[in-house]
Write a protein that holds these residues in place. Structure first.
Motif, mmCIF file in Angstrom:
data_model
loop_
_atom_site.group_PDB
_atom_site.id
_atom_site.type_symbol
_atom_site.label_atom_id
_atom_site.label_comp_id
_atom_site.label_asym_id
_atom_site.label_seq_id
_atom_site.Cartn_x
_atom_site.Cartn_y
_atom_site.Cartn_z
ATOM 1 N N VAL A 112 10.642 12.834 1.796
ATOM 2 C CA VAL A 112 12.029 12.432 1.621
ATOM 3 C C VAL A 112 12.051 11.073 0.940
ATOM 4 N N ASP A 113 12.718 10.992 -0.209
ATOM 5 C CA ASP A 113 12.952 9.696 -0.863
ATOM 6 C C ASP A 113 14.214 9.084 -0.280
ATOM 7 N N PHE A 114 14.090 7.859 0.200
ATOM 8 C CA PHE A 114 15.208 7.150 0.845
ATOM 9 C C PHE A 114 15.523 5.905 0.032
ATOM 10 N N THR A 115 16.753 5.820 -0.467
ATOM 11 C CA THR A 115 17.187 4.670 -1.255
ATOM 12 C C THR A 115 18.457 4.096 -0.654
ATOM 13 N N CYS A 116 18.514 2.785 -0.501
ATOM 14 C CA CYS A 116 19.736 2.146 -0.014
ATOM 15 C C CYS A 116 20.089 0.970 -0.909
ATOM 16 N N GLU A 117 21.389 0.765 -1.125
ATOM 17 C CA GLU A 117 21.877 -0.273 -2.010
ATOM 18 C C GLU A 117 22.904 -1.136 -1.294
ATOM 19 N N SER A 118 22.783 -2.460 -1.493
ATOM 20 C CA SER A 118 23.752 -3.409 -0.953
ATOM 21 C C SER A 118 23.876 -4.563 -1.931
ATOM 22 N N GLY A 119 25.037 -4.636 -2.614
ATOM 23 C CA GLY A 119 25.193 -5.652 -3.637
ATOM 24 C C GLY A 119 24.196 -5.417 -4.754
ATOM 25 N N ASN A 120 23.410 -6.445 -5.082
ATOM 26 C CA ASN A 120 22.402 -6.311 -6.133
ATOM 27 C C ASN A 120 21.045 -5.892 -5.590
#
Length: 397
Positions: free
Chosen positions: A281-289
């Protein structure tokens, strides 16, 4: 004493008088072998291999210090109740004993037994409940029930079990996996993050009649921090899994600061019969930059081939039925700065040819838990995102 492949051997002499110090006795594929005298007085015998085909129908008397007993392919119809005295037995192999209909309840007394093989015991109808009783079979790591086609139910299993290999049990309808729910008083969150030695794999591949309650029970076990992987026939993600989507990917807002583990699920539809692949499972999280990327191993064929060294055979093919793969993964990295972030999950297979289609996927984040709040969450039937996120926050927040 190695008498393997002695095809004309009909019987052997009383060995206690002529070879009292015998430690190993190998009688594999002695096709004409009809009987064996009592071996009870061979006090140093630690390994006996009677693997058939042969004509033996009765299990001989075995000394108490035996460690490895192989009766594969023999015509024995039952094990003697005296098996309870084999206090040193580590491996008991009864594969292809097609006349064997049951096991004695006294098998639960084998305190040192680590591996029990019963594959292709086509007349085996029941497994004694004693194997799951407290302090019984307290070292059992592997139970192999492949192609026990008359077996309809499994009792509670010992908490130490690591691999249950029950593929092609076509009559199996129910299985108690209560051993997964052993909850420890220590609520240390590190238990979620570590690669635990007590990780379990429940393999019900091609068990077409198995009740989906098994899947729901494993999912509940994940919420208690139990490291269990499940493969079974089925076509849907567990009902109470928080996020689910058609296809192989999904996204949602995640409370990154307080998440400590995930329960993952994929529903697979093979293209014909294909060897079961590995998944991650590829897990990506984004917050701001800021963008974080991680990967979890959901399942690998190597996990089965080398499951603590116990199962080394080729992994079976999936039938043309859809199957559910359910897996627990602890989050090793802790995030202290962000709180709610946009998280994306993509499920991938490491096979490129004839790979199964991912019909549906699911993710259930597991947060640092306050027991009272967790109980409220379990009782709630609401699937509201805001409600779910507020319930998982610690009481001190």
């Amino acid at each position: 004493m190695d008498l393997n492949y002695s095809h004309d051997l009909i019987r052997i002499l009383n060995l206690s008088s002529i070879a009292p110090n015998l430690e190993f006795l190998y009688l594999k594929d002695c096709l004409s072998l009809v009987e064996i005298p009592s071996l009870q007085n061979l006090s140093k015998l630690t390994e006996l291999d009677l693997t058939g085909p042969n004509k033996i129908k009765d299990c001989p008397e075995i000394p108490c210090n035996i460690r490895i007993l192989k009766l594969d392919g023999t015509g024995i119809e039952q094990l003697p109740s005296s098996i309870k005295h084999l206090s040193q037995l580590v491996i008991l192999s009864l594969d292809r004993c097609t006349a064997l209909e049951s096991l004695p309840s006294s098998i639960g007394n084998l305190k040192r037994l680590e591996e029990l093989y019963l594959s292709e015991c086509s007349r085996l109808v029941t497994i004694p409940s004693s194997i799951g009783e407290l302090k019984c079979l307290s070292k059992l790591k592997l139970l192999d029930l492949e192609s026990c086609e008359r077996l309809k139910s499994l009792p509670g299993l010992p908490s130490c079990l690591e691999l249950l290999h029950a593929i092609n049990c076509h009559s199996l309808e129910s299985a108690s996996i209560s051993f997964n729910f052993l909850e420890h008083e220590d609520e240390n969150e590190e238990a979620y993050k570590s690669e635990s030695e007590d990780c379990k794999f429940l393999d019900f591949c091609n068990c077409v009649k198995l009740n989906k309650k098994v899947m729901e029970d494993v999912f509940e076990a994940h919420k208690l921090g139990q490291k269990v992987t499940l493969l079974m026939a089925g076509g849907e993600v567990p009902e109470r899994m928080r996020y689910k989507n058609k296809g192989s990917s999904l996204s949602f807002k995640l409370d990154l600061r307080h998440v400590i583990a995930f329960s993952f699920c994929v529903v697979l539809r093979p293209y014909g019969e294909v060897d079961f692949p590995g998944f991650e499972v590829d897990f990506t999280c984004e917050s701001g930059n800021r963008r974080e990327r991680n990967a979890f191993n959901l399942f690998s064929d190597k996990d089965v081939a080398n499951w603590n060294g116990y199962y080394g055979g080729p992994y079976p093919y999936l039938s043309d039925l859809s199957h559910v793969l359910l897996s627990f993964n602890g989050l090793r990295t802790r995030f202290d700065e962000e709180c709610f972030v946009e998280a994306s999950f993509c499920f991938n297979t490491d096979y490129y040819m004839d790979r199964p289609e991912i019909m549906e996927c699911g993710v259930h984040p597991i947060y640092s838990r306050d027991k009272r709040i967790n109980n409220e969450e379990e009782a709630s039937s609401s699937s509201s995102l805001d409600l779910n996120l507020s319930l998982c926050l610690p009481a001190s927040s």
